[in-house]
Design a protein around this motif. Structure first.
Motif, short mmCIF file in Angstrom:
data_model
loop_
_atom_site.label_atom_id
_atom_site.label_comp_id
_atom_site.label_asym_id
_atom_site.label_seq_id
_atom_site.Cartn_x
_atom_site.Cartn_y
_atom_site.Cartn_z
N ALA A 181 -2.83 -1.14 -3.37
CA ALA A 181 -1.98 -1.61 -2.27
C ALA A 181 -0.51 -1.35 -2.56
CB ALA A 181 -2.22 -3.10 -2.03
N VAL A 241 1.67 -6.25 2.45
CA VAL A 241 0.39 -6.22 1.73
C VAL A 241 -0.38 -7.51 1.98
CG1 VAL A 241 -0.70 -6.10 -0.54
CG2 VAL A 241 1.28 -4.66 -0.03
N GLU A 258 -4.90 -4.68 -4.92
CA GLU A 258 -3.99 -4.11 -5.91
C GLU A 258 -4.82 -3.48 -7.03
OE1 GLU A 258 -1.00 -3.71 -5.50
OE2 GLU A 258 -0.12 -5.34 -4.35
#
Length: 227
Positions: A13, A29, A10
């Motif tokens: 993502a 994810v 992240e």
């Protein structure tokens, strides 16, 4: 519906997952890494005539010292990196849509020579030509513990998005050979694809290391299979 597993950290993502959802694909994810800021000593801005960022993580995690370089023309690989730099107060950002070597060539064409490259502890190979590049690591990618849910979610027909060679290596270590035959790899580069190893149902990488181009390959894969 084809399921897509997103392995990048992240916040990238989340952006990829949103793009997948707009394409009507199911995105799950499973980050393999998390970025972590490093302490670093900021050299004098006057020693450089350009700033280079090849990762949005560097812009977000460099900390307050990054502000010292706002007077330099900044170059970024990809729109996400450029946006992250702009969020840090940089108003002169040139965004390249190729790889690091392409943006290095642009820096040289623009007449700069002394370049400060703020990056992670690992970087993709870059042809610097006549540039004098000082590279400083401002973040690292910390490996996350293996998640058993990754194998559970990787049902036959799943596409796995691999955004770096390190991610390819971690994926190869976590998915046994016997479980690969029904899984497809879309990697950001041939190097990342090679790091995934053998035994997958298919493997491909775009001509340019761009997220949008990876998604186009996913769509083509789904259309080719009728899913």
């Amino acid at each position: 519906m084809r399921r897509v597993l997103i392995l990048r950290p992240e916040p990238g993502a989340g952006r990829t997952a949103q793009a997948m959802a707009r394409l009507g694909l199911e995105a799950v994810v499973h980050p393999l890494f998390a970025p972590q800021a490093l302490e670093w000593k900021a050299p004098l801005a006057g020693n450089f005539d350009a700033l280079l960022m090849t990762s949005a993580h560097a812009a977000r995690l460099a900390g307050p010292a990054l502000a010292a370089y706002r007077g330099l023309p900044a170059y970024a690989v990809g729109s996400a990196t450029a946006t992250a730099l702009q969020a840090q107060g940089f108003d002169r950002v040139v965004a390249g849509d190729g790889d690091a070597s392409a943006i290095a060539a642009q820096i040289a064409t623009d007449g700069h020579r002394a370049v400060l490259h703020l990056a992670g502890t690992t970087v993709a190979p870059m042809e610097t030509g006549q540039l004098h590049v000082t590279r400083i690591a401002v973040y690292s990618m910390t490996s996350l513990p293996p998640d058993p849910a990754l194998l559970c979610d990787a049902v036959p027909g799943t596409v796995l998005l691999v955004h770096s060679p390190r991610a390819g290596e971690r994926l190869a270590a976590q998915v046994p050979m016997a479980a690969r035959a029904g899984l497809h790899i879309v990697a950001i580069s041939p190097t990342a694809l090679a790091a995934c190893g053998a035994g997958w149902a298919s493997g491909t990488a775009p001509a340019q290391p761009r997220d949008d181009d990876m998604l186009a390959l996913v769509v083509r894969l789904c259309e080719g299979s009728g899913l």
